[in-house]
Design a protein around this motif. Structure first.
Motif, short mmCIF file in Angstrom:
data_model
loop_
_atom_site.label_atom_id
_atom_site.label_comp_id
_atom_site.label_asym_id
_atom_site.label_seq_id
_atom_site.Cartn_x
_atom_site.Cartn_y
_atom_site.Cartn_z
N ILE A 144 0.84 -1.21 0.00
CA ILE A 144 0.00 0.00 0.00
C ILE A 144 0.87 1.24 0.00
O ILE A 144 0.59 2.21 -0.73
N GLU A 145 1.92 1.24 0.81
CA GLU A 145 2.82 2.39 0.85
C GLU A 145 3.49 2.60 -0.51
O GLU A 145 3.64 3.73 -0.98
N CYS A 146 3.87 1.49 -1.15
CA CYS A 146 4.50 1.58 -2.47
C CYS A 146 3.52 2.15 -3.49
O CYS A 146 3.88 3.02 -4.29
N LEU A 147 2.29 1.65 -3.47
CA LEU A 147 1.27 2.16 -4.40
C LEU A 147 0.96 3.63 -4.13
O LEU A 147 0.80 4.42 -5.06
N ASP A 148 0.89 4.00 -2.86
CA ASP A 148 0.64 5.39 -2.49
C ASP A 148 1.75 6.29 -3.04
O ASP A 148 1.48 7.36 -3.58
N GLN A 149 2.99 5.82 -2.90
CA GLN A 149 4.12 6.60 -3.42
C GLN A 149 4.05 6.71 -4.94
O GLN A 149 4.30 7.78 -5.49
N LYS A 150 3.68 5.62 -5.61
CA LYS A 150 3.56 5.66 -7.07
C LYS A 150 2.47 6.64 -7.50
O LYS A 150 2.64 7.37 -8.47
N VAL A 151 1.35 6.63 -6.80
CA VAL A 151 0.25 7.55 -7.14
C VAL A 151 0.71 8.99 -6.97
O VAL A 151 0.46 9.85 -7.83
N GLU A 152 1.39 9.28 -5.86
CA GLU A 152 1.89 10.64 -5.64
C GLU A 152 2.88 11.04 -6.71
O GLU A 152 2.83 12.16 -7.22
N ASP A 153 3.78 10.12 -7.07
CA ASP A 153 4.75 10.42 -8.12
C ASP A 153 4.07 10.67 -9.46
O ASP A 153 4.44 11.57 -10.20
N GLU A 154 3.05 9.88 -9.76
CA GLU A 154 2.33 10.04 -11.02
C GLU A 154 1.59 11.38 -11.07
O GLU A 154 1.54 12.03 -12.09
N LEU A 155 1.01 11.77 -9.94
CA LEU A 155 0.28 13.03 -9.92
C LEU A 155 1.22 14.22 -10.08
O LEU A 155 0.86 15.22 -10.70
#
Length: 151
Positions: free
Chosen positions: A88-99
């Motif tokens: 979840i933390e990894c996905l959260d980081q990916k979402v933030e990076d993508e945004l």
């Protein structure tokens, strides 16, 4: 005067301790060096491990009967939870990076600017159309006033 020796209880206790300690130390070393002691210790350790395994199996069976998880199952669940949290933390980081770095965000900004410009142009067009309607309606009003005056 003659020298009288007084009884010192601490000296007596110390000498008794040293003699006892030396005898005990010798007896313990002799016992530990015997092969029979090693065999006995091995048998005792084997019996203790067998007893420990019996208790573990009994506890596991009891926990199964009352529908409770054992230590291993709880440990597995804890490790699964930790893995899920990491994902979840990894996905959260990916979402933030993508945004933050997503090219779509720049495209969205460009679209907002374009819509703003189009909105201004539409307002100008509506004003121009409104003026044309005023101009068109003005001669019609003056001609109707002229007709009213002639009658």
């Amino acid at each position: 005067m003659t020298n009288q020796t007084t009884l010192d209880p601490f000296a007596l206790w110390k000498s008794m301790y040293e003699k006892t300690e030396a005898n005990m130390n010798e007896a313990i070393h002799e016992t530990l060096q015997k092969e029979a002691f090693s065999e006995y210790l091995g048998q005792f350790q084997g019996a203790y491990l067998h007893y420990q395994q019996l208790i573990q199996n009994t506890t596991d069976n009891y926990l199964k009967q009352i529908n409770m998880p054992n230590r291993e199952e709880i440990s597995n669940i804890a490790s699964l939870i930790i893995n899920v949290e990491e994902k979840i933390e990894c996905l959260d980081q990916k979402v933030e990076d993508e945004l933050l770095t997503n090219p779509l965000s720049s495209e969205i900004s460009k679209l907002k600017v374009s819509i703003s410009k189009l909105d201004k142009k539409m307002n100008q067009i509506l004003k121009a159309v409104g003026k044309e309607q005023e101009i068109d309606s003005a001669p019609a009003d003056s001609s109707s006033e002229q007709n009213n005056q002639h009658s």
